[in-house]
Write a protein that holds these residues in place. Structure first.
Motif, PDB file in Angstrom:
ATOM      1  N   VAL A   1     -46.803 -14.870  55.376  1.00 36.16           N
ATOM      2  CA  VAL A   1     -48.214 -15.172  55.573  1.00 36.16           C
ATOM      3  C   VAL A   1     -48.455 -15.702  56.991  1.00 36.16           C
ATOM      4  O   VAL A   1     -49.555 -15.560  57.546  1.00 36.16           O
ATOM      5  CB  VAL A   1     -48.692 -16.177  54.505  1.00 36.16           C
ATOM      6  CG1 VAL A   1     -48.048 -17.532  54.714  1.00 36.16           C
ATOM      7  CG2 VAL A   1     -50.211 -16.304  54.503  1.00 36.16           C
ATOM      8  N   GLY A   2     -47.414 -16.263  57.610  1.00 39.73           N
ATOM      9  CA  GLY A   2     -47.557 -16.766  58.977  1.00 39.73           C
ATOM     10  C   GLY A   2     -47.712 -15.659  59.998  1.00 39.73           C
ATOM     11  O   GLY A   2     -48.265 -15.880  61.082  1.00 39.73           O
ATOM     12  N   THR A   3     -47.208 -14.474  59.697  1.00 42.43           N
ATOM     13  CA  THR A   3     -47.336 -13.359  60.656  1.00 42.43           C
ATOM     14  C   THR A   3     -48.780 -12.946  60.854  1.00 42.43           C
ATOM     15  O   THR A   3     -49.120 -12.343  61.884  1.00 42.43           O
ATOM     16  CB  THR A   3     -46.520 -12.152  60.166  1.00 42.43           C
ATOM     17  OG1 THR A   3     -47.004 -11.744  58.869  1.00 42.43           O
ATOM     18  CG2 THR A   3     -45.048 -12.500  60.065  1.00 42.43           C
TER      19      THR A   3
ATOM     20  N   LEU B   1     -56.867 -26.063  57.865  1.00 39.90           N
ATOM     21  CA  LEU B   1     -56.619 -25.380  59.136  1.00 39.90           C
ATOM     22  C   LEU B   1     -55.748 -24.141  58.945  1.00 39.90           C
ATOM     23  O   LEU B   1     -55.978 -23.095  59.577  1.00 39.90           O
ATOM     24  CB  LEU B   1     -55.965 -26.343  60.125  1.00 39.90           C
ATOM     25  CG  LEU B   1     -56.854 -27.467  60.670  1.00 39.90           C
ATOM     26  CD1 LEU B   1     -56.049 -28.391  61.569  1.00 39.90           C
ATOM     27  CD2 LEU B   1     -58.032 -26.867  61.462  1.00 39.90           C
ATOM     28  N   SER B   2     -54.772 -24.243  58.082  1.00 35.22           N
ATOM     29  CA  SER B   2     -53.900 -23.094  57.821  1.00 35.22           C
ATOM     30  C   SER B   2     -54.682 -21.944  57.205  1.00 35.22           C
ATOM     31  O   SER B   2     -54.524 -20.777  57.592  1.00 35.22           O
ATOM     32  CB  SER B   2     -52.754 -23.512  56.894  1.00 35.22           C
ATOM     33  OG  SER B   2     -51.997 -24.556  57.446  1.00 35.22           O
ATOM     34  N   ILE B   3     -55.522 -22.267  56.212  1.00 35.71           N
ATOM     35  CA  ILE B   3     -56.297 -21.201  55.566  1.00 35.71           C
ATOM     36  C   ILE B   3     -57.287 -20.587  56.541  1.00 35.71           C
ATOM     37  O   ILE B   3     -57.475 -19.355  56.583  1.00 35.71           O
ATOM     38  CB  ILE B   3     -57.012 -21.773  54.321  1.00 35.71           C
ATOM     39  CG1 ILE B   3     -55.974 -22.205  53.280  1.00 35.71           C
ATOM     40  CG2 ILE B   3     -57.963 -20.754  53.722  1.00 35.71           C
ATOM     41  CD1 ILE B   3     -56.554 -22.919  52.083  1.00 35.71           C
ATOM     42  N   ILE B   4     -57.905 -21.424  57.358  1.00 35.84           N
ATOM     43  CA  ILE B   4     -58.838 -20.898  58.366  1.00 35.84           C
ATOM     44  C   ILE B   4     -58.103 -19.992  59.336  1.00 35.84           C
ATOM     45  O   ILE B   4     -58.621 -18.933  59.752  1.00 35.84           O
ATOM     46  CB  ILE B   4     -59.542 -22.063  59.094  1.00 35.84           C
ATOM     47  CG1 ILE B   4     -60.478 -22.796  58.130  1.00 35.84           C
ATOM     48  CG2 ILE B   4     -60.298 -21.562  60.308  1.00 35.84           C
ATOM     49  CD1 ILE B   4     -61.112 -24.044  58.722  1.00 35.84           C
ATOM     50  N   SER B   5     -56.878 -20.371  59.710  1.00 38.77           N
ATOM     51  CA  SER B   5     -56.119 -19.533  60.650  1.00 38.77           C
ATOM     52  C   SER B   5     -55.795 -18.171  60.043  1.00 38.77           C
ATOM     53  O   SER B   5     -55.695 -17.167  60.759  1.00 38.77           O
ATOM     54  CB  SER B   5     -54.829 -20.244  61.057  1.00 38.77           C
ATOM     55  OG  SER B   5     -53.922 -20.299  59.973  1.00 38.77           O
ATOM     56  N   ILE B   6     -55.640 -18.111  58.708  1.00 38.58           N
ATOM     57  CA  ILE B   6     -55.403 -16.813  58.051  1.00 38.58           C
ATOM     58  C   ILE B   6     -56.640 -15.939  58.177  1.00 38.58           C
ATOM     59  O   ILE B   6     -56.554 -14.740  58.531  1.00 38.58           O
ATOM     60  CB  ILE B   6     -55.037 -17.032  56.571  1.00 38.58           C
ATOM     61  CG1 ILE B   6     -53.689 -17.753  56.445  1.00 38.58           C
ATOM     62  CG2 ILE B   6     -54.977 -15.697  55.828  1.00 38.58           C
ATOM     63  CD1 ILE B   6     -53.307 -18.105  55.027  1.00 38.58           C
ATOM     64  N   TYR B   7     -57.810 -16.495  57.927  1.00 37.22           N
ATOM     65  CA  TYR B   7     -59.037 -15.706  58.024  1.00 37.22           C
ATOM     66  C   TYR B   7     -59.279 -15.248  59.469  1.00 37.22           C
ATOM     67  O   TYR B   7     -59.649 -14.090  59.721  1.00 37.22           O
ATOM     68  CB  TYR B   7     -60.227 -16.524  57.520  1.00 37.22           C
ATOM     69  CG  TYR B   7     -60.271 -16.673  56.006  1.00 37.22           C
ATOM     70  CD1 TYR B   7     -60.631 -15.602  55.198  1.00 37.22           C
ATOM     71  CD2 TYR B   7     -59.967 -17.874  55.394  1.00 37.22           C
ATOM     72  CE1 TYR B   7     -60.673 -15.732  53.820  1.00 37.22           C
ATOM     73  CE2 TYR B   7     -60.009 -18.019  54.023  1.00 37.22           C
ATOM     74  CZ  TYR B   7     -60.360 -16.939  53.241  1.00 37.22           C
ATOM     75  OH  TYR B   7     -60.397 -17.064  51.873  1.00 37.22           O
ATOM     76  N   ILE B   8     -59.061 -16.150  60.406  1.00 41.80           N
ATOM     77  CA  ILE B   8     -59.262 -15.772  61.817  1.00 41.80           C
ATOM     78  C   ILE B   8     -58.248 -14.699  62.216  1.00 41.80           C
ATOM     79  O   ILE B   8     -58.578 -13.709  62.887  1.00 41.80           O
ATOM     80  CB  ILE B   8     -59.137 -17.006  62.725  1.00 41.80           C
ATOM     81  CG1 ILE B   8     -60.263 -18.006  62.417  1.00 41.80           C
ATOM     82  CG2 ILE B   8     -59.166 -16.607  64.193  1.00 41.80           C
ATOM     83  CD1 ILE B   8     -60.147 -19.305  63.194  1.00 41.80           C
ATOM     84  N   GLY B   9     -56.993 -14.874  61.803  1.00 41.03           N
ATOM     85  CA  GLY B   9     -55.974 -13.880  62.124  1.00 41.03           C
ATOM     86  C   GLY B   9     -56.299 -12.523  61.539  1.00 41.03           C
ATOM     87  O   GLY B   9     -56.041 -11.484  62.164  1.00 41.03           O
TER      88      GLY B   9
END
Length: 1044
Positions: free
Chosen positions: A456-458, A248-256
């Motif tokens: 990376v969270g930004t 989920l975290s990696i997917i959120s990076i791609y979506i972001g």
């Protein structure tokens, strides 16, 4: 066929299985020809039934058969590829570095160099995974995974050394993951949970942070260890939850990243000129003055001595203005053009944005000013060392191979898929970070410029907390996987018993869980947590993992190149060039990242290697042994090209030993003397002959061979032993001299003991069936060595020779050079003096001059010859006065010798006649018993014939025979030989009676075997009165030269 008497297998080559065996199993009508060997060559049906059970292995895995016979209850492995290999690998690879350090690596090295770093590291792991897949599919891989593969491919020394290094690396990796989880917890999730309060200066804040990480890290390690102790199945259940968070975290990076192309998130970064301001120090606005009550801002007070407008301020602060930039410009901003190139910083440098204008006429920034500073000095090599642990989880599945249902299929598929997945994620994230995030934010390791957010969270969507929570669980899961795999690795090493003090860690709970190994793993991980710095631990892990990967590639390459018959991997997509490329990349990365860490890791592995080698060798059919065999074959073929040059000649010994009736060596000092000659290196073969038939005496031959091996170990003689079974000792010795060695590594020197009781051995009462060699056998050995062009050494009074613990404090080694036979007499004392026993002995060389020789010139020539040979020795020429009169002693000694020889021949003859007569009587009785039931047989041996035979063959059994023997006159040639022996003995005893050792030319044996007894008498007379004598007979070739 005789079924035997139930003796052990070792006593006979015939194998009987008639005791306690079901007829239906072995006495199949169609397999009657093979029933005698069923225990070593089982039926195919029984073999296949054993193979059907995973834990019951065939021959070749003896250690597992032994463990199975103990009766331990083993759990049935049930894990598949996805849960057993793919998920553990993903969790370990997607560990702490992806979320905490990858953005910093991209910002510091630039996109291009960051892609290079990631690509090299991923290629290294992919090449290693290919090699590992080939090894893993080349047979059953039990528990131990990577250790088992390396040790069975490269041997216990390499396997133990690399296995322990990999175990330490995996253990410290668990500590690193825990430190990463605590860093996320204290810096991004709950900063107020800090226990220690930091002073105002940055050094105190860093020290307080380290102490917090030590406390929380220890607590986290304790909880994780308890969870692993409960059972690996609970770790696997939690693994799915943890990995879901990671995905989920990696997917959120791609979506972001995609969302940032249309609506970038708002994370302003305050800049003073081109310098980045720490957002924690901005309490109001990113400006110098404001139009409210207080005209100056908090930042003004940080750069100036007072809040007044007329205060003296920092020069850089005066000449530059504050501005705000977007920390996340977005995918469509084109920021990637600025982030392509590297921006390496030294410790204490301010993080700057090169595209912004600033006044450079300023003093360096002070660490007390609210800038974002670089905490360490960066370089390409440093970044490689810090990033590499993020790709080192590829062994996570193989370490738990004992829990896999089908390790041969799961390990290659799961590992390669995990590496492909993570490589794509890493490479794409490098590009996305460079295209979406500003360079100053990327180079800000801890997110100080964006108010302490995880960098990376930004970029994540919809909130940075997705990444924070996901990375926390990711690091926790990776830590659990490390604490699960490392104890199993240590347990596998301990069970192999190659390192004795680790034996206790091979035990565990009833279900096989490694309890003691887990305890040691937790203690070692605690040491890593006490270091408390993730950046200090990462390069150490890099070394240990790279060393392990290097040897995995080496193992695959060796097995492929050597074409070992057992090398039949089911995984076919490998090649030795790929393995060598992977090995080269691993070695290069070790020295690129940290050359001194690389040397330390190699030293540690080398120490473990030497310890295992010293403790003892185990034969596992490893590749190193195969390499040794190939190297030996190559060297032997090269040696076969021609005879060795004189400069390369060294004694290759064949030591002939006798064994008594109890299989004890009769003259062990003979091997001691051979070990003292081994200062010249070379080959040593220790051999003996067992009388009898090979089929019946096989067990006796094995026992004799073991006796020789024990004696060789005791005397520390490196070499080989050979035992030959023959009907007659002389034939066995002849066969041994002809067949010993291989190619150019054949013995060139035979060492044989002196027959002390040679006179008694020729007595007719002597039993020729016992193991003692007769005089004829020994003299035949002299003839055989001469025919084979081999040198011969015969030490006399060997029991008086010094042992290795009795060095000679002084004295001389005397060489009596009577005839030249290749220079052996010169070379042997030199070799002996290389040994500590003879080192302090001087060397004297005596030669004999006849009446026609110039003794003065001979002495000069001999001294010159020794000078050119580089041998230091005293020289003396002994003049033999020609005496034409034979002394009465010589004549009497010769007469006694010939009378004795004649008597022995007559006694042996009469003995053979008596044996023939006894055999005929026995035959007559047996035939007479048969004729009682059938027909009478006419005997050809009549009374008249018997009487006539006794008269004509009476020999020395009559007084007349003895009188004839006593009336013989000595042969003239024997008198001359005896005269020479007597005169030489007088001279030698006179000159060398106090010598520590006397070396003497050994005369050749007579061509006619009838003179064997006389030959032994000549040698006995020649060496009488001397304490230690070494009779030397050259092999016919030169063994020493004056040329360089």
């Amino acid at each position: 066929m005789d079924q035997g008497d139930g003796n052990s297998k070792i006593s006979s080559v015939y194998i009987n299985n008639t005791h306690g065996v079901d007829d239906d199993d072995f006495y199949d009508r169609n397999l009657a020809l093979f029933e005698e060997e069923m225990d070593t060559r089982p039926k195919v049906s029984s073999l296949l039934s054993r193979l059907a059970n995973y834990t019951n292995l065939t021959q070749g895995a003896k250690e597992h058969e032994e463990a199975e016979n103990i009766g331990e209850k083993k759990k049935s492995p049930q894990m598949g590829t996805f849960m057993g290999v793919y998920l553990p690998c993903l969790q370990n690879i997607f560990g702490v570095i992806l979320f905490l350090r990858l953005t910093w690596v991209v910002g510091t090295a630039g996109v291009l160099q960051a892609l290079c770093i990631v690509f090299i590291c991923c290629c290294c792991t992919m090449l290693t995974a290919i090699s590992m897949s080939a090894i893993a599919t080349n047979g059953v891989v039990p528990a131990g995974g990577s250790y088992f593969m390396i040790s069975r491919s490269l041997g216990p020394e390499f396997g133990g050394a690399v296995g322990l290094c990999f175990y330490l690396g995996t253990t410290f990796a668990g500590a690193m993951y825990i430190l990463g989880a605590i860093e996320i917890l204290l810096m991004y999730m709950a900063p107020k949970a800090a226990i220690f309060v930091s002073p105002l200066h940055p050094e105190g804040e860093a020290a307080a942070m380290l102490n917090d990480m030590r406390v929380y890290g220890s607590i986290c390690l304790l909880l994780m260890s308890l969870l692993v102790f409960v059972g690996v199945k609970y770790v696997n259940k939690l693994a799915s939850v943890f990995l879901a968070c990671v995905i989920l975290s990696i997917i959120s990076i791609y979506i972001g990243a995609l969302v940032s192309a249309f609506k970038p998130p708002h994370f302003p970064v305050c800049m003073l000129g081109n310098r980045t301001i720490n957002a924690h120090e901005i309490h109001d606005q990113c400006a110098k003055i404001i139009q409210i009550k207080d005209p100056t801002t908090y930042l003004w007070q940080q750069f100036c001595h007072s809040p007044e407008l007329n205060a003296s301020c920092d020069e850089y602060f005066i000449w530059n203005n504050f501005s705000e930039i977007e920390g996340i410009p977005g995918l469509a901003s084109g920021i990637i053009s600025e982030n392509l190139w590297s921006s390496y910083l030294s410790k204490g440098d301010v993080v700057e944005k090169g595209s912004l204008s600033s006044s450079h006429a300023a003093h360096p920034a002070s660490t007390r000013q609210p800038y974002v500073f670089a905490d360490i000095t960066t370089s390409f090599t440093l970044l490689v060392g810090i990033f590499f642990p993020s790709v080192t989880g590829i062994m996570a599945g193989s370490n738990r191979s004992g829990d896999l249902k089908d390790a041969q299929r799961s390990i290659p598929v799961g590992t390669i898929l995990a590496i492909l997945t993570t490589s794509i994620v890493y490479l794409s994230n490098v590009v996305l970070f460079g295209a979406c995030i500003d360079g100053v934010v990327l180079r800000d390791k801890f997110g100080d410029s964006v108010k302490g957010y995880l960098v990376v969270g930004t970029l994540a969507w919809p909130t940075p907390w997705v990444i924070v929570i996901g990375s926390f669980f990711s690091t926790c899961g990776a830590g659990l996987q490390s604490l699960t795999g490392a104890p199993r690795l240590l347990q596998a090493i301990a069970k192999d018993n190659i390192i004795p003090f680790l034996r206790v860690f091979g035990h565990g709970k009833a279900n096989g869980e490694p309890t003691w190994a887990l305890l040691l793993t937790a203690l070692i991980a605690e040491l890593g947590i006490l270091i408390a710095s993730l950046d200090l631990v990462a390069p150490i892990l890099t070394m240990f993992f790279l060393m392990c990967y290097l040897f995995v590639n080496l193992a695959c390459a060796l097995q492929t190149l050597l074409r070992t018959p057992n090398w039949r991997p089911r995984f076919s997509y490998y090649h030795w060039t790929l393995s060598f490329l992977g090995m080269t990349v691993c070695l290069a990365l070790m020295f690129i990242s940290s050359w001194y860490y690389a040397i330390i890791a190699m030293v540690i592995a080398g120490m473990i290697y030497k310890y295992i080698e010293y403790h003892g060798y185990k034969e596992w059919g490893d590749g190193i042994r195969g390499l040794s065999l190939s190297a030996a074959r190559y060297a032997l073929l090269r040696l076969e090209e021609g005879p060795p040059h004189t400069k390369n000649w060294r004694p290759q010994l064949l030591v002939l030993l006798k064994l008594d009736e109890d299989a004890h060596v009769k003259s062990p000092r003979l091997l001691t003397f051979a070990s003292q000659l081994k200062a010249g290196k070379g080959l040593t073969i220790v051999g003996t002959v067992v009388s009898g038939n090979f089929l019946q005496s096989y067990g006796e031959a094995l026992a004799a061979e073991q006796t020789l091996k024990h004696l060789m170990d005791k005397e520390r003689v490196k070499g080989f032993c050979q035992c030959i079974v023959a009907q007659k000792p002389r034939e066995g010795i002849s066969h041994m001299i002809q067949s010993s060695g291989l190619g150019g590594m054949k013995p060139n020197t035979v060492v044989m003991g002196w027959p002390h009781a040679w006179r008694q051995s020729e007595d007719p009462s002597f039993s020729f069936t016992d193991l003692k060699m007769s005089v004829s056998a020994r003299i035949n050995t002299v003839r055989v060595t001469t025919a084979a062009h081999q040198a011969l050494l015969v030490p006399k009074n060997i029991s008086l020779f010094p042992t290795n613990s009795e060095p000679c404090a002084d004295g001389y080694i005397d060489v009596w050079w009577i005839v030249h036979d290749g220079g052996m007499l010169m070379l042997l004392p030199f070799l002996l003096r290389q040994h500590k026993v003879w080192r302090k002995c001087g060397m004297r060389i005596f030669t004999v001059a006849q009446m026609e020789d110039n003794s003065i010139q001979m002495k000069k020539d001999l001294a010159t010859f020794l000078y050119h040979l580089r041998i230091e020795a005293e020289v003396e020429v002994v003049e033999m006065v020609c005496c034409f009169d034979i002394s009465a002693y010589t004549y009497e000694r010769t007469l006694m010798m010939e009378q004795r020889s004649q008597m022995l021949r007559q006694m042996r003859l009469s003995k053979s006649d008596r044996e023939k007569e006894a055999q005929l009587v026995k035959d007559r009785n047996s035939i007479a018993s048969i004729s009682d039931h059938h027909r009478r047989v006419q005997m050809t041996w009549t009374k008249e014939k018997t009487s006539q035979y006794r008269i004509t063959h009476s020999g020395c059994s009559t007084p007349e025979g003895f009188r004839d023997m006593l009336s013989i006159r000595p042969d003239h040639s024997n008198v001359r030989r005896m005269h020479t022996a007597v005169k030489l003995n007088e001279v030698i005893v006179n000159k060398s009676h106090d010598a520590r050792l006397v070396l003497l030319n050994m005369p050749g044996p007579p061509r006619n075997s009838e003179g064997d007894e006389n030959y032994m008498e000549f040698l006995e007379v020649l060496t009488e009165g001397l304490e230690r004598v070494l009779l030397v007979r050259g092999g016919g070739s030169e063994v020493i030269t004056i040329y360089s």
